[in-house]
Design a protein around this motif. Sequence first.
Motif, PDB file in Angstrom:
ATOM      1  N   GLY A  10      23.026  75.868 -31.106  1.00  0.00           N
ATOM      2  CA  GLY A  10      23.818  74.859 -31.783  1.00  0.00           C
ATOM      3  C   GLY A  10      22.959  73.809 -32.475  1.00  0.00           C
TER       4      GLY A  10
ATOM      5  N   TYR B  43      19.849  77.868 -23.515  1.00  0.00           N
ATOM      6  CA  TYR B  43      20.728  79.018 -23.281  1.00  0.00           C
ATOM      7  C   TYR B  43      19.963  80.153 -22.584  1.00  0.00           C
TER       8      TYR B  43
ATOM      9  N   SER C  32      21.642  82.552 -20.055  1.00  0.00           N
ATOM     10  CA  SER C  32      22.583  83.510 -20.638  1.00  0.00           C
ATOM     11  C   SER C  32      21.851  84.617 -21.386  1.00  0.00           C
TER      12      SER C  32
ATOM     13  N   HIS D 199      25.889  79.781 -30.963  1.00  0.00           N
ATOM     14  CA  HIS D 199      26.800  78.747 -30.484  1.00  0.00           C
ATOM     15  C   HIS D 199      26.910  77.621 -31.504  1.00  0.00           C
ATOM     16  N   SER D 200      28.126  77.140 -31.747  1.00  0.00           N
ATOM     17  CA  SER D 200      28.365  75.985 -32.606  1.00  0.00           C
ATOM     18  C   SER D 200      27.859  76.274 -34.023  1.00  0.00           C
TER      19      SER D 200
ATOM     20  N   GLY E 239      26.801  79.666 -34.259  1.00  0.00           N
ATOM     21  CA  GLY E 239      27.880  80.615 -34.460  1.00  0.00           C
ATOM     22  C   GLY E 239      28.223  80.777 -35.928  1.00  0.00           C
TER      23      GLY E 239
ATOM     24  N   ILE F 256      30.073  81.822 -30.387  1.00  0.00           N
ATOM     25  CA  ILE F 256      30.490  80.985 -29.265  1.00  0.00           C
ATOM     26  C   ILE F 256      30.885  79.604 -29.784  1.00  0.00           C
ATOM     27  N   ASP F 257      32.159  79.309 -29.733  1.00  0.00           N
ATOM     28  CA  ASP F 257      32.695  78.040 -30.236  1.00  0.00           C
ATOM     29  C   ASP F 257      32.080  77.673 -31.591  1.00  0.00           C
TER      30      ASP F 257
ATOM     31  N   GLY G 145      35.900  80.250 -27.580  1.00  0.00           N
ATOM     32  CA  GLY G 145      35.838  78.820 -27.838  1.00  0.00           C
ATOM     33  C   GLY G 145      36.799  78.015 -26.999  1.00  0.00           C
TER      34      GLY G 145
ATOM     35  N   HIS H  64      32.863  71.720 -25.672  1.00  0.00           N
ATOM     36  CA  HIS H  64      31.930  72.348 -26.600  1.00  0.00           C
ATOM     37  C   HIS H  64      30.557  72.612 -26.002  1.00  0.00           C
TER      38      HIS H  64
ATOM     39  N   PHE I 265      28.885  75.749 -22.786  1.00  0.00           N
ATOM     40  CA  PHE I 265      28.259  77.053 -23.001  1.00  0.00           C
ATOM     41  C   PHE I 265      26.739  76.993 -22.864  1.00  0.00           C
TER      42      PHE I 265
ATOM     43  N   ASN J 228      31.772  82.883 -20.177  1.00  0.00           N
ATOM     44  CA  ASN J 228      31.156  83.226 -21.463  1.00  0.00           C
ATOM     45  C   ASN J 228      30.071  84.284 -21.294  1.00  0.00           C
TER      46      ASN J 228
END
Length: 337
Positions: free
Chosen positions: A94, A102, A105, A164-165, A168, A187-188, A223, A269, A272, A300
């Motif tokens: 993000g 992250y 993950s 993500h964000s 994404g 992801i979102d 999301g 938000h 994640f 997630n």
Amino acid sequence: VGAFNGGLSLEHLLLGEAIGGEKKECQEKGEFSHNSDPPFSLSARHAVCRSTRLYTVSRSTAMVMAGGRRTPVTAFVPAVPAGTTVPLVLFLPGFQLNTDQYSGSLERLASHGFVVVGANPAGSLFSVNHVNMAADGRAVLTWALSEAPFTPSVDATRVGVAGHSLGGKLSTLITMDDDRIDALYAIDPVDGDPSPLGGGSPDRPDLVPARGAEITVPAGFAGETTNGMGGGGFGAMPCAPSAQNFQQFYSAATAAPWAAQWDLTGADHMDFLDDPASCGFTCSVCPDGPADDATVLAANRTLLTAFFRRHLASDATMDAYLTGTSGPGGGGVMRRP
């Protein structure tokens, strides 16, 4: 298992992170089932851990140069048998975040037989160019497929991208512009521009709905709606405005052969990230949601891993965890076809 804070029912977390920790911790608690096949589930009383990691994972860093720009890279590589090739997944973080936030993950995904490469394209609060950032992501993809130390282990015919964000959005832009991509998991994602500069300019273009039909590979959009309305902290705009959120990406992806969206009720938000509490000012801008952070993160991770196992590894058993009864409940799940 009933609904967790905010309505996330996780009867089967399958591919995510066991509440209570890794396999070693479960063994110490006497909860590990040696005769159980992967993955694991949550019982009504405690986490029952199973063989959640298929491969050990090594981590390395590099710097990719392209267009006069430098992109730091972190690679997570599973220890697969010699001569074996596995799918590749490119990940983008993000806005004002980095892939280290992250890493849990990404390592989790890699342990299921994927080379995962996290890229950190340059972009500051007052100097950000989404087109260049996506180009930097594509340059990292080229490096991973052609000259990285792990390239011999990569199957160039099975390539995914996730983020993500803003990551994404960048992942979606890469998917639209690069025919090497075979699957997209956002992801979102947030369209437009989270910086004070605003979106809609040539170097920070809005993607959906106008370019939605250019998503022609399987696509998943997870999301939340907690940060969709009202201002963020310190008078900032919403972190994931409703008019630019994951639901808009899903609605626009009309040409995708398979598309799904997951609304993780009560999430926010920043849930994640591995640890939103360590994120500092960037995460403080987004108001906290009522859902338990660890539960959202596990949900997630389940979806992320199941999505790529389904669409890059042709594992049809993952459908149960994506849109069936074994997936995260308590929120809206939509799928086409």
